[in-house]
Design a protein around this motif. Structure first.
Motif, PDB file in Angstrom:
ATOM      1  N   GLY A  89       6.834 -34.610 -18.564  1.00 32.02           N
ATOM      2  CA  GLY A  89       6.610 -34.673 -19.379  1.00 32.02           C
ATOM      3  C   GLY A  89       4.763 -35.873 -19.827  1.00 32.02           C
ATOM      4  N   PRO A  98      11.062 -35.795 -24.869  1.00 31.63           N
ATOM      5  CA  PRO A  98      11.951 -36.190 -25.865  1.00 31.63           C
ATOM      6  C   PRO A  98      13.461 -35.622 -24.758  1.00 31.63           C
ATOM      7  N   GLU A  99      14.095 -36.494 -25.994  1.00 34.66           N
ATOM      8  CA  GLU A  99      15.766 -36.620 -25.429  1.00 34.66           C
ATOM      9  C   GLU A  99      16.090 -35.466 -24.600  1.00 34.66           C
ATOM     10  N   THR A 127      15.265 -34.023 -21.422  1.00 31.76           N
ATOM     11  CA  THR A 127      14.749 -33.505 -21.230  1.00 31.76           C
ATOM     12  C   THR A 127      15.721 -33.669 -19.672  1.00 31.76           C
ATOM     13  N   HIS A 165      11.918 -42.039 -22.781  1.00 37.84           N
ATOM     14  CA  HIS A 165      11.359 -41.987 -21.702  1.00 37.84           C
ATOM     15  C   HIS A 165      12.130 -42.041 -21.111  1.00 37.84           C
TER      16      HIS A 165
END
Ligand SMILES: [Zn+2]
Length: 285
Positions: free
Chosen positions: A157, A185-186, A188, A256
């Motif tokens: 990320g 992104p949610e 990951t 995050h």
């Protein structure tokens, strides 16, 4: 062509010889000092010393017959000389000085929509107090084993917030940012930075779904705001193993991973243990 081969060989040689990376010596508030411990005599040469900084035991990393003390430096430390104490089994003692350099951290202003996460209710405060005890137990954990300090980047990320920023939530001053944020992104995957044992896992008021991994001798990594937790307390984890996924649980402005690292019970900037992390100019590091 021939030259290219030599260059390639050299690069491979250099990278393989660096595969056991010592943490970066960066003696600033929130940083870490890596101090070579001088041998006192032939009789101390065989034994691994113990070292302490402000009564907290330090991790000792050994490489090529040289012992290094890893010192986490609290964010509130003023610049100037500091000392660690070293002691050997035969009773010999030594005070080892190091100098903490200045570092200024910027301010960051964030707006949190869920106001309870900024000004918790009475009920929330009771919960926060219980969680504080659990967090304290996790960060004070000491395990006698060789230290696993060869960290990898846990999420694919973008670095969205760095360590040490002086934070204001909805204009109100709060504690400085004690970790490194990587936005993704949610869902990951989140990987363990190093091998270790899961010593805490659960849903926390501010940190959301969180996992602590013990890497030995007080070196501990923490992963917060996860969407899902894929491990449980007591699990032994390998470096790079998936431990959960990125989410936006707890006090956040978006999905995050918040990565934090403890050494001698002190939160330090994870960057100094992540040699492969390249911060762009935009992150203002
Ligand atoms: Zn964070």
């Amino acid at each position: 062509m021939y030259k290219t081969k030599i260059l390639l060989f050299l690069l491979l040689f250099i990278s393989s010889s660096l595969s056991f990376a010592l943490p970066r010596h960066n003696p600033v508030p929130g940083g870490l000092a890596l101090l070579a411990i001088p041998e006192q005599s032939a009789s101390t040469a065989q034994s691994t010393p113990r070292a302490y900084y402000k009564k907290n035991r330090l991790a000792i990393i050994s490489e090529n017959n040289q012992h290094y003390a890893l010192v986490g430096i609290p964010l509130k430390t003023k610049s100037g000389e500091q000392h660690i104490s070293v002691q050997w089994d035969n009773g010999k003692k030594l005070s080892l000085p190091f100098t903490v350099k200045d570092k200024t951290y910027k301010a960051q202003y964030l707006t949190i929509k869920n106001k309870r996460k900024v000004n918790p209710s009475k009920e929330d405060l009771d919960r926060i107090e219980k969680e504080r005890k659990r967090k304290n137990r996790a960060k004070t954990r000491w395990t006698d084993q060789s230290v696993n300090n060869d960290f990898i980047i846990p999420v694919d990320g973008r670095v969205s917030s760095i360590f040490g920023l002086r934070r204001f939530f909805n204009q109100q001053p709060r504690r400085p940012h004690a970790g490194l944020d990587i936005a993704a992104p949610e869902g990951t995957p989140i990987k363990a930075v190093e091998s270790g044992t899961v010593i805490e896992a659960g849903d926390f008021f501010f940190s959301g779904n969180m996992v602590y991994i013990d890497h030995g001798q007080g070196l501990i990594s923490l992963y917060a705001h996860m969407n899902s937790i894929g491990v449980k307390i007591g699990d032994r984890i390998k470096r790079g193993q998936q431990i959960g996924t990125v989410g936006q649980t707890g006090r956040v402005t978006g999905p995050h991973l918040h990565l934090a690292v403890f050494a001698n019970q002190t939160m330090i900037d994870p960057v100094f243990l992540l040699p492969d992390l390249h911060l762009t100019e935009n992150t203002e590091y």
